[in-house]
Design an enzyme around this catalytic site. Structure first.
Site, PDB file in Angstrom:
ATOM      1  N   ASP A 197      17.917   3.223  -1.957  1.00 30.07           N
ATOM      2  CA  ASP A 197      17.306   3.077  -0.631  1.00 30.07           C
ATOM      3  C   ASP A 197      18.263   3.662   0.404  1.00 30.07           C
ATOM      4  OD1 ASP A 197      15.148   0.856   0.883  1.00 30.07           O
ATOM      5  OD2 ASP A 197      16.731   1.866   2.010  1.00 30.07           O
TER       6      ASP A 197
ATOM      7  N   THR B 219       0.827  -1.226   0.000  1.00 29.99           N
ATOM      8  CA  THR B 219       0.000   0.000   0.000  1.00 29.99           C
ATOM      9  C   THR B 219       0.854   1.266   0.000  1.00 29.99           C
ATOM     10  OG1 THR B 219      -0.028   0.126   2.405  1.00 29.99           O
ATOM     11  CG2 THR B 219      -1.775  -1.176   1.370  1.00 29.99           C
TER      12      THR B 219
HETATM   13  N1  URA Z   1      13.027   5.714   0.513  1.00 31.48           N
HETATM   14  C1  URA Z   1      14.306   5.571   0.066  1.00 31.48           C
HETATM   15  O1  URA Z   1      15.185   5.175   0.811  1.00 31.48           O
HETATM   16  N2  URA Z   1      14.580   5.865  -1.222  1.00 31.48           N
HETATM   17  C2  URA Z   1      13.640   6.330  -2.068  1.00 31.48           C
HETATM   18  O2  URA Z   1      13.956   6.608  -3.228  1.00 31.48           O
HETATM   19  C3  URA Z   1      12.326   6.463  -1.591  1.00 31.48           C
HETATM   20  C4  URA Z   1      12.054   6.152  -0.294  1.00 31.48           C
END
Ligand code: URA
Length: 211
Positions: free
Chosen positions: A202, A110
């Site tokens: 990330d 979600t």
């Molecule tokens: N969280 C992250 O770590 N990287 C993203 O690009 C989006 C959310």
């Protein structure tokens, strides 16, 4: 501060370090060090209008009134886990700041924020809160965190990220137009997985070396 304020921290040192952080070959060690450095530089900008009061001090020559920040009134609230990476650098600049944590994870289907931890100092009505999360992507976590923190009635509230997506900025300001956002960059868009592009990947994985 006007409504729906986005403060783009365009200082060349911040931009240079962000360029290094974005690169996929930057090691975990370098990424962490750069985040530490960039968060010190960002703290400098975010605290530009921090309240000061005059204290009496003795120089070697005479007594004078001189400005001082009441760092204890500042609360850095890290959205876990990536927000944790912002803390050390900010604390180096404001060592007496208080620290809060909010644990939110993104439901992978979600993309909604789910809370699993919340701890902030007492007497929030006397404190200025700076919420930390490197990535403002969908904005769901940021909105949930600020909802929760607003309920503690802080004296002031601002949000700091490294990268923001236009979608996240719109979503955040639809809910919290009164909360200024400080960011080092506004990227093009979100991809289908809710990642910021071009982005840096990330943030949590890159800080903690979990991928
Ligand atoms: N969280 C992250 O770590 N990287 C993203 O690009 C989006 C959310």
């Amino acid at each position: 501060m006007t409504d729906s304020t986005v403060i783009h921290l365009a200082h060349p040192l911040i931009q240079h370090k962000l360029t290094l952080m974005r690169q996929k070959d930057t090691s975990t060690m370098s990424f962490r060090r750069l985040l530490h450095e960039i968060s010190m530089l960002m703290a400098y900008e975010v605290l530009r209008d921090a309240p000061v009061h005059m204290i009496e001090i003795e120089t070697p020559l005479e007594t004078m009134q001189s400005p001082a920040i009441d760092g204890k009134k500042t609360v850095l609230v890290a959205i876990m886990r990536a927000g944790q990476g912002f803390l050390d650098g900010m604390l180096e600049v404001v060592p007496s700041a208080r620290v809060g944590h909010i644990g939110l994870y993104r439901d992978p289907t979600t993309l909604q924020a789910v809370e699993y931890y919340f701890k902030v100092p007492q007497d929030m009505s006397e404190r200025d809160v700076i919420v930390l999360d490197p990535m403002l992507a969908t904005g769901n976590s940021a909105v949930a965190a600020v909802d929760r923190i607003k309920a503690t009635r802080p004296r002031s509230l601002r949000f700091v990220c490294l990268l923001a997506a236009p979608e996240g900025l719109r979503h955040f300001h639809a809910h919290h137009a009164d909360v200024p956002i400080y960011t080092a960059a506004i990227d093009r868009e979100l991809n289908d997985h809710g990642y910021i592009v071009p982005g840096l990947g990330d943030a949590g994985d890159r800080i903690f070396g979990t991928k």
